[in-house]
Design a protein around this motif. Structure first.
Motif, PDB file in Angstrom:
ATOM      1  N   LEU A  81      -2.648   8.210   7.270  1.00  0.00           N
ATOM      2  CA  LEU A  81      -1.416   8.992   7.315  1.00  0.00           C
ATOM      3  C   LEU A  81      -1.628  10.408   6.795  1.00  0.00           C
ATOM      4  O   LEU A  81      -2.453  10.637   5.900  1.00  0.00           O
ATOM      5  CB  LEU A  81      -0.316   8.321   6.501  1.00  0.00           C
ATOM      6  N   GLU A  82      -0.848  11.307   7.349  1.00  0.00           N
ATOM      7  CA  GLU A  82      -0.879  12.701   6.912  1.00  0.00           C
ATOM      8  C   GLU A  82      -0.576  12.772   5.416  1.00  0.00           C
ATOM      9  O   GLU A  82       0.115  11.927   4.881  1.00  0.00           O
ATOM     10  CB  GLU A  82       0.107  13.554   7.722  1.00  0.00           C
ATOM     11  N   LEU A  83      -1.135  13.750   4.778  1.00  0.00           N
ATOM     12  CA  LEU A  83      -0.984  14.010   3.345  1.00  0.00           C
ATOM     13  C   LEU A  83      -1.554  12.895   2.471  1.00  0.00           C
ATOM     14  O   LEU A  83      -1.338  12.892   1.264  1.00  0.00           O
ATOM     15  CB  LEU A  83       0.486  14.286   2.980  1.00  0.00           C
ATOM     16  N   SER A  84      -2.272  11.929   3.060  1.00  0.00           N
ATOM     17  CA  SER A  84      -2.984  10.935   2.248  1.00  0.00           C
ATOM     18  C   SER A  84      -4.433  11.393   2.134  1.00  0.00           C
ATOM     19  O   SER A  84      -4.888  12.268   2.877  1.00  0.00           O
ATOM     20  CB  SER A  84      -2.913   9.554   2.886  1.00  0.00           C
ATOM     21  N   SER A  85      -5.152  10.787   1.244  1.00  0.00           N
ATOM     22  CA  SER A  85      -6.551  11.184   1.071  1.00  0.00           C
ATOM     23  C   SER A  85      -7.426  10.703   2.219  1.00  0.00           C
ATOM     24  O   SER A  85      -8.481  11.279   2.471  1.00  0.00           O
ATOM     25  CB  SER A  85      -7.088  10.631  -0.251  1.00  0.00           C
ATOM     26  N   GLY A  86      -7.014   9.642   2.897  1.00  0.00           N
ATOM     27  CA  GLY A  86      -7.830   9.081   3.962  1.00  0.00           C
ATOM     28  C   GLY A  86      -9.061   8.361   3.441  1.00  0.00           C
ATOM     29  O   GLY A  86      -9.958   7.993   4.199  1.00  0.00           O
ATOM     30  N   LYS A  87      -9.108   8.145   2.143  1.00  0.00           N
ATOM     31  CA  LYS A  87     -10.281   7.570   1.481  1.00  0.00           C
ATOM     32  C   LYS A  87     -10.635   6.181   2.022  1.00  0.00           C
ATOM     33  O   LYS A  87     -11.794   5.917   2.330  1.00  0.00           O
ATOM     34  CB  LYS A  87     -10.024   7.512  -0.026  1.00  0.00           C
ATOM     35  N   ILE A  88      -9.657   5.310   2.151  1.00  0.00           N
ATOM     36  CA  ILE A  88      -9.920   3.947   2.624  1.00  0.00           C
ATOM     37  C   ILE A  88     -10.365   3.978   4.083  1.00  0.00           C
ATOM     38  O   ILE A  88     -11.314   3.286   4.468  1.00  0.00           O
ATOM     39  CB  ILE A  88      -8.693   3.040   2.425  1.00  0.00           C
ATOM     40  N   CYS A 107       0.834  -1.204   0.000  1.00  0.00           N
ATOM     41  CA  CYS A 107       0.000   0.000   0.000  1.00  0.00           C
ATOM     42  C   CYS A 107       0.864   1.247   0.000  1.00  0.00           C
ATOM     43  O   CYS A 107       1.919   1.306   0.592  1.00  0.00           O
ATOM     44  CB  CYS A 107      -0.976   0.009   1.166  1.00  0.00           C
ATOM     45  N   SER A 108       0.403   2.193  -0.706  1.00  0.00           N
ATOM     46  CA  SER A 108       1.034   3.506  -0.744  1.00  0.00           C
ATOM     47  C   SER A 108      -0.047   4.471  -1.206  1.00  0.00           C
ATOM     48  O   SER A 108      -1.157   4.063  -1.535  1.00  0.00           O
ATOM     49  CB  SER A 108       2.227   3.524  -1.700  1.00  0.00           C
ATOM     50  N   HIS A 109       0.281   5.728  -1.259  1.00  0.00           N
ATOM     51  CA  HIS A 109      -0.708   6.696  -1.715  1.00  0.00           C
ATOM     52  C   HIS A 109      -1.005   6.541  -3.199  1.00  0.00           C
ATOM     53  O   HIS A 109      -1.928   7.132  -3.717  1.00  0.00           O
ATOM     54  CB  HIS A 109      -0.253   8.124  -1.391  1.00  0.00           C
ATOM     55  N   GLU A 110      -0.225   5.708  -3.878  1.00  0.00           N
ATOM     56  CA  GLU A 110      -0.399   5.520  -5.319  1.00  0.00           C
ATOM     57  C   GLU A 110      -1.171   4.257  -5.671  1.00  0.00           C
ATOM     58  O   GLU A 110      -1.427   4.007  -6.838  1.00  0.00           O
ATOM     59  CB  GLU A 110       0.975   5.496  -5.991  1.00  0.00           C
ATOM     60  N   THR A 111      -1.517   3.423  -4.688  1.00  0.00           N
ATOM     61  CA  THR A 111      -2.245   2.188  -4.958  1.00  0.00           C
ATOM     62  C   THR A 111      -3.526   2.137  -4.148  1.00  0.00           C
ATOM     63  O   THR A 111      -3.666   2.829  -3.155  1.00  0.00           O
ATOM     64  CB  THR A 111      -1.389   0.948  -4.620  1.00  0.00           C
ATOM     65  N   GLU A 112      -4.437   1.297  -4.575  1.00  0.00           N
ATOM     66  CA  GLU A 112      -5.699   1.097  -3.877  1.00  0.00           C
ATOM     67  C   GLU A 112      -5.822  -0.384  -3.527  1.00  0.00           C
ATOM     68  O   GLU A 112      -5.437  -1.244  -4.312  1.00  0.00           O
ATOM     69  CB  GLU A 112      -6.877   1.501  -4.773  1.00  0.00           C
TER      70      GLU A 112
END
Length: 90
Positions: free
Chosen positions: A35-42, A6-11
């Protein structure tokens, strides 16, 4: 990290998200961190399908320009993490 790679570039896959929602419900987990600066979408998806709330947790190596200009330091960010952990655990 909630899933391998997982990273901010994968779902995560739908199956992984479903598993995380089930796990959160089964164990009455009160908080899902993102995490900070992530979308927090999940974290938001998990929160919406469980009784958990979302909270930010910082890796302590990223701050926004605005936070930096407002005096954010490593110690202040760690103190914010400590307060988030206290809230999540009580």
């Amino acid at each position: 990290c909630a899933f391998p790679g997982c990273s901010h570039e994968t779902e995560p896959s739908t199956a992984v998200v479903s598993h995380l929602i089930d796990f959160t419900r089964e164990h009455d987990i009160p908080v899902v961190f993102y995490l900070e600066l992530s979308s927090g979408k999940i974290a938001q998806i998990i929160s919406e399908d469980s009784s958990a709330k979302t909270m930010q947790f910082s890796s302590c190596h990223n701050v926004t320009k605005e936070d930096f200009e407002n005096g954010a330091t490593y110690v202040s960010v760690m103190e914010q993490n400590l307060e988030a952990l206290k809230e999540a655990l009580y």
